[in-house]
Design a protein around this motif. Structure first.
Motif, PDB file in Angstrom:
ATOM      1  N   ALA A   1     -20.549  63.951 110.005  1.00  0.00           N
ATOM      2  CA  ALA A   1     -20.090  63.549 108.882  1.00  0.00           C
ATOM      3  C   ALA A   1     -20.793  64.338 107.678  1.00  0.00           C
ATOM      4  CB  ALA A   1     -20.121  62.141 108.737  1.00  0.00           C
ATOM      5  N   PHE A   2     -21.899  64.556 107.878  1.00  0.00           N
ATOM      6  CA  PHE A   2     -22.706  65.103 106.625  1.00  0.00           C
ATOM      7  C   PHE A   2     -22.481  66.506 106.685  1.00  0.00           C
ATOM      8  CE2 PHE A   2     -26.423  67.234 105.202  1.00  0.00           C
ATOM      9  CZ  PHE A   2     -26.675  66.549 103.811  1.00  0.00           C
ATOM     10  N   ILE A   3     -22.374  67.456 107.728  1.00  0.00           N
ATOM     11  CA  ILE A   3     -21.870  68.839 107.791  1.00  0.00           C
ATOM     12  C   ILE A   3     -20.714  68.790 107.339  1.00  0.00           C
ATOM     13  CG2 ILE A   3     -21.565  70.854 109.374  1.00  0.00           C
ATOM     14  CD1 ILE A   3     -23.884  69.687 110.886  1.00  0.00           C
ATOM     15  N   ALA A   4     -19.759  68.199 107.724  1.00  0.00           N
ATOM     16  CA  ALA A   4     -18.278  68.275 107.377  1.00  0.00           C
ATOM     17  C   ALA A   4     -17.943  68.018 106.061  1.00  0.00           C
ATOM     18  CB  ALA A   4     -17.348  67.325 108.306  1.00  0.00           C
ATOM     19  N   ALA A   5     -18.702  66.954 105.411  1.00  0.00           N
ATOM     20  CA  ALA A   5     -18.633  66.573 104.237  1.00  0.00           C
ATOM     21  C   ALA A   5     -18.954  67.614 103.100  1.00  0.00           C
ATOM     22  CB  ALA A   5     -19.376  65.202 103.675  1.00  0.00           C
ATOM     23  N   ILE A   6     -20.013  68.418 103.416  1.00  0.00           N
ATOM     24  CA  ILE A   6     -20.499  69.241 102.534  1.00  0.00           C
ATOM     25  C   ILE A   6     -19.608  70.431 102.594  1.00  0.00           C
ATOM     26  CG2 ILE A   6     -22.411  71.099 102.132  1.00  0.00           C
ATOM     27  CD1 ILE A   6     -23.115  68.094 101.761  1.00  0.00           C
ATOM     28  N   LEU A   7     -19.269  70.906 103.904  1.00  0.00           N
ATOM     29  CA  LEU A   7     -18.168  71.781 103.877  1.00  0.00           C
ATOM     30  C   LEU A   7     -16.937  71.668 103.320  1.00  0.00           C
ATOM     31  CD1 LEU A   7     -18.153  74.209 105.878  1.00  0.00           C
ATOM     32  CD2 LEU A   7     -16.905  73.097 107.289  1.00  0.00           C
ATOM     33  N   ILE A   8     -16.370  70.406 103.462  1.00  0.00           N
ATOM     34  CA  ILE A   8     -14.972  70.096 102.760  1.00  0.00           C
ATOM     35  C   ILE A   8     -15.394  70.212 101.083  1.00  0.00           C
ATOM     36  CG2 ILE A   8     -13.622  68.207 102.222  1.00  0.00           C
ATOM     37  CD1 ILE A   8     -12.899  69.498 104.745  1.00  0.00           C
ATOM     38  N   GLY A   9     -16.396  69.479 100.705  1.00  0.00           N
ATOM     39  CA  GLY A   9     -16.738  69.464  99.359  1.00  0.00           C
ATOM     40  C   GLY A   9     -16.855  71.092  98.594  1.00  0.00           C
ATOM     41  N   LEU A  10     -17.361  71.688  99.366  1.00  0.00           N
ATOM     42  CA  LEU A  10     -17.637  73.216  98.826  1.00  0.00           C
ATOM     43  C   LEU A  10     -16.376  73.915  98.871  1.00  0.00           C
ATOM     44  CD1 LEU A  10     -20.958  74.496 100.758  1.00  0.00           C
ATOM     45  CD2 LEU A  10     -20.655  73.952  98.244  1.00  0.00           C
ATOM     46  N   ILE A  11     -15.620  73.875 100.250  1.00  0.00           N
ATOM     47  CA  ILE A  11     -14.179  74.477  99.964  1.00  0.00           C
ATOM     48  C   ILE A  11     -13.290  74.080  99.020  1.00  0.00           C
ATOM     49  CG2 ILE A  11     -12.060  74.591 101.463  1.00  0.00           C
ATOM     50  CD1 ILE A  11     -13.508  74.498 103.977  1.00  0.00           C
ATOM     51  N   ASP A  12     -13.216  72.537  98.734  1.00  0.00           N
ATOM     52  CA  ASP A  12     -12.442  72.154  97.832  1.00  0.00           C
ATOM     53  C   ASP A  12     -12.530  72.435  96.381  1.00  0.00           C
ATOM     54  OD1 ASP A  12     -10.188  70.234  97.499  1.00  0.00           O
ATOM     55  OD2 ASP A  12     -11.461  69.458  95.914  1.00  0.00           O
ATOM     56  N   THR A  13     -14.014  72.508  95.936  1.00  0.00           N
ATOM     57  CA  THR A  13     -14.468  72.797  94.733  1.00  0.00           C
ATOM     58  C   THR A  13     -14.460  74.331  94.562  1.00  0.00           C
ATOM     59  OG1 THR A  13     -16.098  71.003  94.924  1.00  0.00           O
ATOM     60  CG2 THR A  13     -16.133  72.476  93.040  1.00  0.00           C
ATOM     61  N   VAL A  14     -15.060  75.195  95.399  1.00  0.00           N
ATOM     62  CA  VAL A  14     -14.990  76.583  95.025  1.00  0.00           C
ATOM     63  C   VAL A  14     -13.865  77.124  95.150  1.00  0.00           C
ATOM     64  CG1 VAL A  14     -16.068  78.582  95.778  1.00  0.00           C
ATOM     65  CG2 VAL A  14     -17.409  76.699  95.999  1.00  0.00           C
ATOM     66  N   GLY A  15     -12.732  76.691  96.078  1.00  0.00           N
ATOM     67  CA  GLY A  15     -11.509  77.015  96.089  1.00  0.00           C
ATOM     68  C   GLY A  15     -10.787  76.718  95.024  1.00  0.00           C
ATOM     69  N   ARG A  16     -10.716  75.610  94.120  1.00  0.00           N
ATOM     70  CA  ARG A  16      -9.865  75.171  93.199  1.00  0.00           C
ATOM     71  C   ARG A  16     -10.464  76.214  92.040  1.00  0.00           C
ATOM     72  NH1 ARG A  16      -7.281  70.393  93.256  1.00  0.00           N
ATOM     73  NH2 ARG A  16      -7.632  69.318  95.313  1.00  0.00           N
ATOM     74  N   SER A  17     -11.688  76.567  91.975  1.00  0.00           N
ATOM     75  CA  SER A  17     -11.895  77.519  90.684  1.00  0.00           C
ATOM     76  C   SER A  17     -11.949  78.930  90.961  1.00  0.00           C
ATOM     77  CB  SER A  17     -13.539  77.091  90.206  1.00  0.00           C
ATOM     78  OG  SER A  17     -14.427  77.151  91.378  1.00  0.00           O
ATOM     79  N   PHE A  18     -12.036  79.331  92.090  1.00  0.00           N
ATOM     80  CA  PHE A  18     -12.156  80.766  92.222  1.00  0.00           C
ATOM     81  C   PHE A  18     -10.503  81.145  92.797  1.00  0.00           C
ATOM     82  CE2 PHE A  18     -16.425  80.075  91.914  1.00  0.00           C
ATOM     83  CZ  PHE A  18     -16.686  81.218  91.281  1.00  0.00           C
ATOM     84  N   LEU A  19     -10.053  80.296  93.473  1.00  0.00           N
ATOM     85  CA  LEU A  19      -8.510  80.868  93.882  1.00  0.00           C
ATOM     86  C   LEU A  19      -7.547  81.284  92.998  1.00  0.00           C
ATOM     87  CD1 LEU A  19      -7.241  78.479  96.822  1.00  0.00           C
ATOM     88  CD2 LEU A  19      -7.178  81.013  96.646  1.00  0.00           C
ATOM     89  N   PRO A  20      -7.506  80.495  91.657  1.00  0.00           N
ATOM     90  CA  PRO A  20      -6.512  80.955  90.436  1.00  0.00           C
ATOM     91  C   PRO A  20      -6.714  82.522  90.233  1.00  0.00           C
ATOM     92  CG  PRO A  20      -7.567  78.942  89.885  1.00  0.00           C
ATOM     93  CD  PRO A  20      -8.123  79.136  91.365  1.00  0.00           C
ATOM     94  N   GLU A  21      -8.332  82.987  90.237  1.00  0.00           N
ATOM     95  CA  GLU A  21      -8.573  84.367  89.871  1.00  0.00           C
ATOM     96  C   GLU A  21      -7.926  85.194  90.971  1.00  0.00           C
ATOM     97  OE1 GLU A  21     -12.651  85.312  88.875  1.00  0.00           O
ATOM     98  OE2 GLU A  21     -12.742  83.256  87.782  1.00  0.00           O
TER      99      GLU A  21
END
Lengths: 309, 330, 250
Positions: free
Chosen positions: A243-263
């Motif tokens: 749960a810990f590893i997956a949570a961090i992974l999902i958190g990073l993908i979601d946040t980083v994806g949201r801010s850099f995908l538009p670019e």
């Protein structure tokens, strides 16, 4: 690429990831030990936020409000477990999905009745409501930093409880082999209630910390519930570590994806289209990851030993 | 041929549904024709899902996505016919084929991966796939993204039937329901249905006596998906509108509620469930009682939520268990 | 290996978490014989059955059936070449009727089941053979009963009937008498006596009276190894076996 922005987004990713972990930890234990699908876990998160908003209003202090919220949500969890969920352990997943879906409807409507349809605001005290320069020139909100600290602290504490205490031993035994706890002659009912209350308190903690940065509103539990379910499924049901590893992974993908995908999308798509598509694609990436993990490892990344027997 | 009391009740229900447009004409309120048409479409989708859940033990939590795919076929066709003047995209038969086979194809891919998992993992992975489709719809600006697509002209059935006529559309929906009911009846009683039910009952024994359940389950998944896609085709035409909301995971939850409310052990269960679900919503939300200045009906989910729990706990087979000749729940 | 041998197990291995459940086991079942396997609890008897049916993979060794290596065959595929099993813990289709249970097993060996339209209930190509098997096991009068309503003894008989319906060349019976009353056991021994005229059987059983009266040959399994194989008389007089196993029971 803007490195400071990336750093900030990574921190945000950790912050979301840790919130998800707080939710996932309780849910994965309930899942793993009691073999119980609990969709209403998101409601406890929502209650955490509402309780904290109310208590903060009464006492005038966010910290006292937060401290009052934890036992309140713990109690709420215990009551919910004893009144509604206890009878469902022996039922199949379909029944559990349905009944806890009913609980969601109930909690949402009750919240609307008590607090009204308009969301609430949790005011932060001065010392949390400022920015800190972790690296010179890169200010970061103190409260978000606090979430990260609390998140890591609780994760560490949880690790100690699960790996070092008798309760933890029972939890681990239960997650890998449910029949065994019964054989040990432990008061299972009490253990289940306790674990459920603990999970509820963690969800409440996540809710009260998310309250000031997201908004305290009806339905806030559902979107995060789905993310949490994704986390525990990717991590392997019943596994705190997963749960810990997956949570961090999902958190990073979601946040980083949201801010850099538009670019990135801007390079290939007209900007309006890219602006609409980017959040959707980064949301999709999470589900894609989950589908991928399950296609390769049908029991998640870290299935507790003995699961599936 | 003599009918059992249960069959008579079922038949009476179908007769009422067949006469409904005339009944509402007579009552002078055609609102209910639209409402019941919506119920029947959801019943078709719930029937298809019951093949998976009730008969096959596959708790798919993403079935609404298939309705969405079918609905978007109609929406996108109408959009291009309207915006770009591509007339063939309004052709109802082409839309129908695309809706059914398109969903079947997507169900094949989703099913092929999801059916490798079991239990909770299956519930979650089907939900994940439906969320992917949901976010796809949310992310495509051209087709309205979050706001959805208004459908300015319904599917053109080339004169065979005029879908713009509410009565004709109602009867197409009603007739479709009859066909799907009969299809399910045959399917469940066939050699194929036997394998699907056996795999739910005891998968280990199925393998031991020489069946590989996977390919049969996948086939069921595809059939159910295709029927849901067809329901989507009807839904888009009825609503003149399609939005990502039809694919949201809570819509899939609604379909499961319908199945449980109606009773999953019987053929007609999902139809009763869909009726009960939407009728309860209408009924509970119009409770005239007022307590302390608050109208109870406005907070109907406060009652509906616990009601669901009670149904799960004490009326396993929902409406079905109240009909004569009900099977005892195991 | 001779043409007399239907099932040949060579140096079969299975370990769970470092524990050897099947330890270099070698065994041969001859065509037409009833070969019994006895051994104390935890000797790895059910594990062996699971390995033979392909329910669990083996970690080493060879299994050949009718002269063919079956290592790569899946569990359903092994059913189709003629290996059938009954379960130690009754494993039936509880929400089906007795007849439907047997029909389903017949159906599995009656071509593919991608037939979506025709009613299965009145398909005599299924019901006829199914009823014949029920008659054989003395369950014909219970054909339309719900399986869950059967007595324990009857469920045990149905357990074998379902296995028979797959037209097996080798029948693996995993403690068919488990939990049965003395009366029911005696009836089943008679039925097995009849069955052994037609089938090759590998029988696992704790009921020593049954084993010694039914078996043509007996293998003794201890800690995943076959410590002795022989006729009932040879086993009875084997000093090692008496000490290791029979001594406790006799």
């Amino acid at each position: 690429m803007n490195w400071l922005l990336l750093l900030e987004q990574i921190l945000n990713g950790f912050q979301l990831g840790l919130l998800l972990f707080l939710l996932a930890a309780g849910l994965t234990l309930v899942f793993g030990i009691m073999d119980m699908v609990n969709l209403a876990h998101g409601s406890l998160y929502m209650m955490g936020a509402y309780f904290c908003a109310t208590f903060t209003g009464w006492t005038g202090s966010f910290l006292i409000g937060a401290l009052l919220t934890l036992p309140a949500v713990f109690l709420l969890g215990v009551v919910v477990e004893m009144v509604a969920l206890r009878t469902l352990y022996a039922r199949d997943h379909l029944d559990q999905v349905m009944a806890t879906f009913g609980l969601i409807l109930f909690f949402n409507e009750a919240t609307r009745l008590i607090w009204g349809p308009i969301g609430l605001v949790i005011p932060l005290p001065e010392f949390l409501n400022q920015t800190v320069e972790i690296i010179p020139g890169a200010p970061y909100p103190a409260f978000r930093l606090a979430i990260i600290l609390v998140g890591f602290l609780v994760a560490g504490l949880l690790y100690l409880i699960v790996s070092r205490t008798k309760l933890g031993m029972l939890i681990r035994a239960g997650a890998s082999n449910r029949d065994m706890i019964g054989a040990l002659g432990i008061n299972i009912r009490l253990l289940f209630t306790l674990v459920f209350g603990l999970g509820a308190a963690l969800a409440g903690l996540a809710g009260l910390m998310a309250g000031p940065i997201l908004s305290v509103e009806i339905g806030m539990g559902e979107s995060i519930l789905i993310l949490t379910l994704v986390v525990i499924v990717i991590g392997g049901i019943g596994s705190i570590k997963g749960a810990f590893i997956a949570a961090i992974l999902i958190g990073l993908i979601d946040t980083v994806g949201r801010s850099f995908l538009p670019e990135l999308l801007d390079l290939v798509l007209p900007s309006q289209t890219a602006a609409t598509a980017a959040p959707a694609i980064s949301s999709m990436m999470i589900y894609l990851l989950m589908a991928l993990v399950l296609a390769i490892k049908p029991q998640g990344l870290f299935p507790p030993k003995g699961v599936g027997r | 041929m003599s009918l059992t009391p249960r069959q008579m009740i079922n038949a009476a229900l179908l007769v009422i549904l067949a006469l409904l447009p005339f009944l509402t004409d007579w009552a002078g309120d055609s609102f209910y024709t639209g409402l019941v048409a919506r119920i029947l479409i959801l019943a078709i989708a719930a029937l298809s899902l019951n093949l998976l859940i009730g008969y096959g033990g596959m708790v798919s939590f993403g079935h609404a996505a298939f309705i969405g795919v079918g609905a978007y076929v109609v929406g996108i066709g109408a959009f291009h016919a309207f915006e770009d003047g591509i007339d063939w995209m309004l052709n109802g038969y082409i839309q129908l084929i695309l809706a059914i086979f398109g969903t079947a194809f997507i169900a094949l891919i989703i099913g092929a991966i999801s059916l490798r998992t079991r239990g909770v993992y299956f519930i979650m992975i089907t939900m994940a796939f439906s969320q992917m489709l949901y976010f796809t719809a949310v992310g495509v600006e051209t087709y309205g993204a979050d706001d959805g697509l208004s459908i300015y002209s319904r599917s053109d059935m080339l004169g065979l039937i005029d879908l713009n006529d509410e009565k004709s559309l109602y009867y197409l929906i009603f007739f479709s329901l009859l066909v799907v009911l009969y299809l399910m009846h045959r399917l469940v009683g066939s050699a194929f249905g036997n394998v699907i039910r056996g795999s739910k009952s005891n998968e280990a024994r199925m393998r031991a006596i020489g069946f590989s359940p996977y390919k049969y389950r996948l086939t069921a998944f595809v059939i159910a998906g295709a029927i849901a896609g067809y329901a989507g085709f009807l839904m888009a035409n009825l609503n003149d509108f399609v939005s990502p909301d039809v694919m949201h995971w809570t819509r899939s939850g609604d379909l499961i509620i319908m199945i449980l409310l109606g009773g999953m052990a019987s053929l007609f269960g999902p139809l009763y469930g869909a009726l009960a679900f939407l009728m309860l919503e209408e009924l509970l939300s119009s409770i005239p009682l007022t307590i302390g200045g608050l109208r109870v009906g406005e907070y109907w989910q406060l009652l509906f939520g616990p009601l669901l729990i009670l149904v799960v706990l004490y009326a396993r087979n929902g409406v079905d268990s109240f009909l004569p000749g009900a099977r005892k729940s195991p | 290996m001779t043409t007399q041998d239907l099932l040949v197990i060579d140096n079969l291995i299975k370990h769970y978490d470092g524990l050897l459940a099947t330890d270099d086991l070698s065994l041969t079942v001859r065509k037409g014989e009833l070969h019994a396997i006895i051994g104390p609890n935890g000797a790895g008897k059910t594990t062996l059955i699971k390995q033979l049916t392909g329910e669990i993979p083996s970690d080493g060794g060879l299994v050949s059936f009718a002269g063919k290596n079956i290592k790569r065959l899946s569990e359903p595929a092994r059913s189709h070449i003629g290996i059938a099993r009954s379960f130690q813990i009754t494993s039936l289709f509880q929400d089906f009727t007795v007849l439907e249970n047997v029909c389903l097993a017949v159906q599995a060996h009656n071509g593919h089941s991608f037939r979506f339209w025709k009613k299965i209930n009145d398909d005599t190509t299924l019901t006829d053979p199914a009823r014949a098997i029920l008659r054989q096991m003395g369950l014909e009068e219970r054909a339309d009963t719900a399986t869950a309503a059967l007595s324990h003894g009857e469920q045990r008989q149905l357990e074998i009937a379902v296995a028979l319906a797959t037209k097996p060349r080798l029948l693996l019976l995993d403690e068919p008498m488990a939990g049965m009353s003395r009366e029911d056991s005696e009836k089943l021994v008679e039925q097995l006596n009849e069955l052994k005229q037609h089938y090759t059987i590998l029988l696992i059983e704790h009921d020593m009276d049954a084993v010694f009266s039914l078996a043509d040959r007996i293998s003794v399994l201890v800690y995943g190894r076959a410590v002795a194989t022989g006729t009932p008389d040879e086993i009875r007089n084997n000093e090692e076996v008496r000490q290791a196993y029979l001594g406790e029971e006799a």
